[in-house]
Every structure is written in structure tokens, then in C-alpha cells.
Design a protein around this motif. Sequence first.
Motif, PDB file in Angstrom:
ATOM      1  N   SER A   5       0.978  -1.180   0.023  1.00 36.85           N
ATOM      2  CA  SER A   5      -0.039  -0.026  -0.062  1.00 36.85           C
ATOM      3  C   SER A   5       0.753   1.351   0.039  1.00 36.85           C
ATOM      4  O   SER A   5       0.331   2.428  -0.134  1.00 36.85           O
ATOM      5  CB  SER A   5      -0.847  -0.182   1.354  1.00 36.85           C
ATOM      6  N   ARG A   6       2.268   1.116   0.422  1.00 39.62           N
ATOM      7  CA  ARG A   6       3.153   2.385   0.302  1.00 39.62           C
ATOM      8  C   ARG A   6       3.505   2.785  -1.076  1.00 39.62           C
ATOM      9  O   ARG A   6       4.297   3.487  -1.071  1.00 39.62           O
ATOM     10  CB  ARG A   6       4.211   1.972   1.044  1.00 39.62           C
ATOM     11  N   ASN A   7       3.244   1.579  -1.869  1.00 38.51           N
ATOM     12  CA  ASN A   7       3.741   1.699  -3.457  1.00 38.51           C
ATOM     13  C   ASN A   7       2.827   2.781  -4.242  1.00 38.51           C
ATOM     14  O   ASN A   7       1.614   2.622  -4.429  1.00 38.51           O
ATOM     15  CB  ASN A   7       3.747   0.558  -3.966  1.00 38.51           C
ATOM     16  N   VAL A   8       3.239   4.037  -4.518  1.00 48.62           N
ATOM     17  CA  VAL A   8       2.591   5.018  -5.158  1.00 48.62           C
ATOM     18  C   VAL A   8       1.925   4.660  -6.329  1.00 48.62           C
ATOM     19  O   VAL A   8       0.685   5.108  -6.957  1.00 48.62           O
ATOM     20  CB  VAL A   8       3.566   6.392  -5.020  1.00 48.62           C
ATOM     21  N   ILE A   9       2.752   4.258  -7.169  1.00 46.76           N
ATOM     22  CA  ILE A   9       2.267   3.846  -8.522  1.00 46.76           C
ATOM     23  C   ILE A   9       1.151   2.613  -8.197  1.00 46.76           C
ATOM     24  O   ILE A   9       0.002   2.684  -9.158  1.00 46.76           O
ATOM     25  CB  ILE A   9       3.214   2.827  -9.308  1.00 46.76           C
ATOM     26  N   VAL A  11      -1.122   2.638  -5.680  1.00 48.94           N
ATOM     27  CA  VAL A  11      -2.152   3.304  -5.295  1.00 48.94           C
ATOM     28  C   VAL A  11      -2.704   4.023  -6.334  1.00 48.94           C
ATOM     29  O   VAL A  11      -4.052   4.187  -6.716  1.00 48.94           O
ATOM     30  CB  VAL A  11      -1.774   4.230  -4.246  1.00 48.94           C
ATOM     31  N   LEU A  12      -2.189   4.755  -7.185  1.00 52.02           N
ATOM     32  CA  LEU A  12      -2.573   5.758  -8.354  1.00 52.02           C
ATOM     33  C   LEU A  12      -3.253   4.706  -9.553  1.00 52.02           C
ATOM     34  O   LEU A  12      -4.571   5.155 -10.075  1.00 52.02           O
ATOM     35  CB  LEU A  12      -1.490   6.293  -9.039  1.00 52.02           C
ATOM     36  N   TYR A  16      -7.403   4.931 -10.232  1.00 51.32           N
ATOM     37  CA  TYR A  16      -7.581   5.127 -11.741  1.00 51.32           C
ATOM     38  C   TYR A  16      -8.742   4.285 -12.095  1.00 51.32           C
ATOM     39  O   TYR A  16      -9.691   4.621 -12.781  1.00 51.32           O
ATOM     40  CB  TYR A  16      -6.345   5.154 -12.596  1.00 51.32           C
TER      41      TYR A  16
END
Length: 242
Positions: A5-9, A11-12, A16
Motif C-alpha cells: 500500500s506504500r507503493n505510489v504507483i 495506489v494511483l 484510476y
Amino acid sequence: MPLLSRNVIFVLILVYLVVSVVCFVQLLRYNHKTASLNKELENKLLEGKLVLKQKELYFLKQQIHPHFLFNTLNTVYGFALKGSKETPDLILKLSNLLDYILNQIEKPEVPLTEEIKHIESYIGLERVRFRDTLRVTFTKEIEKEISIPPMLFIAFVENAFKHGTPIDGFLTIDIHLKTTAKQLFFTIQNTAIVNNSSSENHGIGLENTRKRLESIYPDAYQLSTIYKEHYYQVQLEIQLES
């Protein structure tokens, strides 16, 4: 928090996807609503066109009836001026014709047999007027009983008597009516002279009949006229399946 969940990609991408699904659902709802609205507007438009067509047909029939009545009253008037003993019989025949008109004016269609009786009654009225100077034949080949708009042929019959010209002492009129499972044929021919008749100008009754045919049988009928030195002929063919 879990490492994923700390992976920004990630999450985006997840956001999306969620937004895309929500937008897709909203778009489907909007398209469905728009389609329903368009269908409703289309139905109202078709209903409006139908009402206009019915009013137009009613107006055309209303025009034919006074035209028919005017021509017939002229016949009765001529006999009344002469003090003819046949005037009461003419009035009775006219009464029967008017009874048919008044009873059928609101109907979109009538049985073909009723229309035939109406034409025969009109011919009977004209026989009294022309006496021994008239020769009329009315042949029928009815393979299938059908329904047609009321007073569809009367304008042709009226014009044959009104614009026809006696030749050799006789006004000759030949009428032929035939129906099959798929078609209706109507032909009427009368003797005529070049200077007294015209294939282009045969009265308001004929023009109204053309408009009625165009409204009721668009692209499913053929109306033609043949004019030669000694006769005038009208041919009508209707595709019943259409």
C-alpha cells in the motif's frame, strides 16, 4: 501499513481503476437515460405525424364529399327545372348515396363490396340523367375481399361522366375492378374529344384522390392516365402487401 500500500504507483493505478469503473457506470446510466428520452421524443414525433396524416386525410375526404354533392345536386336541379317526373326518384337515389357518405366518413377503411355498391348507386343516378345516350359496363373480378379507404374510386367515376363526351350519340364508359391476393387493379375509360378533356386537368376530385393515395399507399401505388383522340383512361394499381 503493508508494504504494497506504500507503493505510489500501485495506489494511483487502483484509484484510476476505481474512477474508471464509476465513470463507466455513470456513462451507461446516462446513455440509457438519453436513449429513453430520444425514444420518447421519437414516439411523440411519430404520433404527431400520424395525427397530421389523419387530419389531412379527413380534410381530403371532406373536400371530396361537397364536390360529389355539388355535381349530383346539379343533376337533380336540371331535372327539377324541366319538371321531370323522375325528380323524386333522383332525390331518393341521392339520399341513399348521402347516407353511405355520412356513415363512412369517419372510417379509415370500408369493405370493397360496400364501395362497389356505392359506385353502382351513382351509376344508377347517372343512368336516369343520360337516359338512352349512356352505355356503361362495370366488370368485377374479386378474388379476395379486401378493405379500402372510402370513396377511393368515386372521383374517377364522376370525372368520366362529367368530362366524357358522347361519340356517335353515346357516352361510353367501361369500368373494370380486379383484386388478387397481392394487388388491386382499377381501370375506367370514357369516350372523349380532344378539345373537351385534358389528361392534366380533371378536377379537384382527382387531385385529392392523388393526395390520398400518396398518404395511404406511399411507394405502393401507380396511377396513370392515357389520353387519345376518342377516349380517356385512368389506370390505378395498388400493392396490397405494402
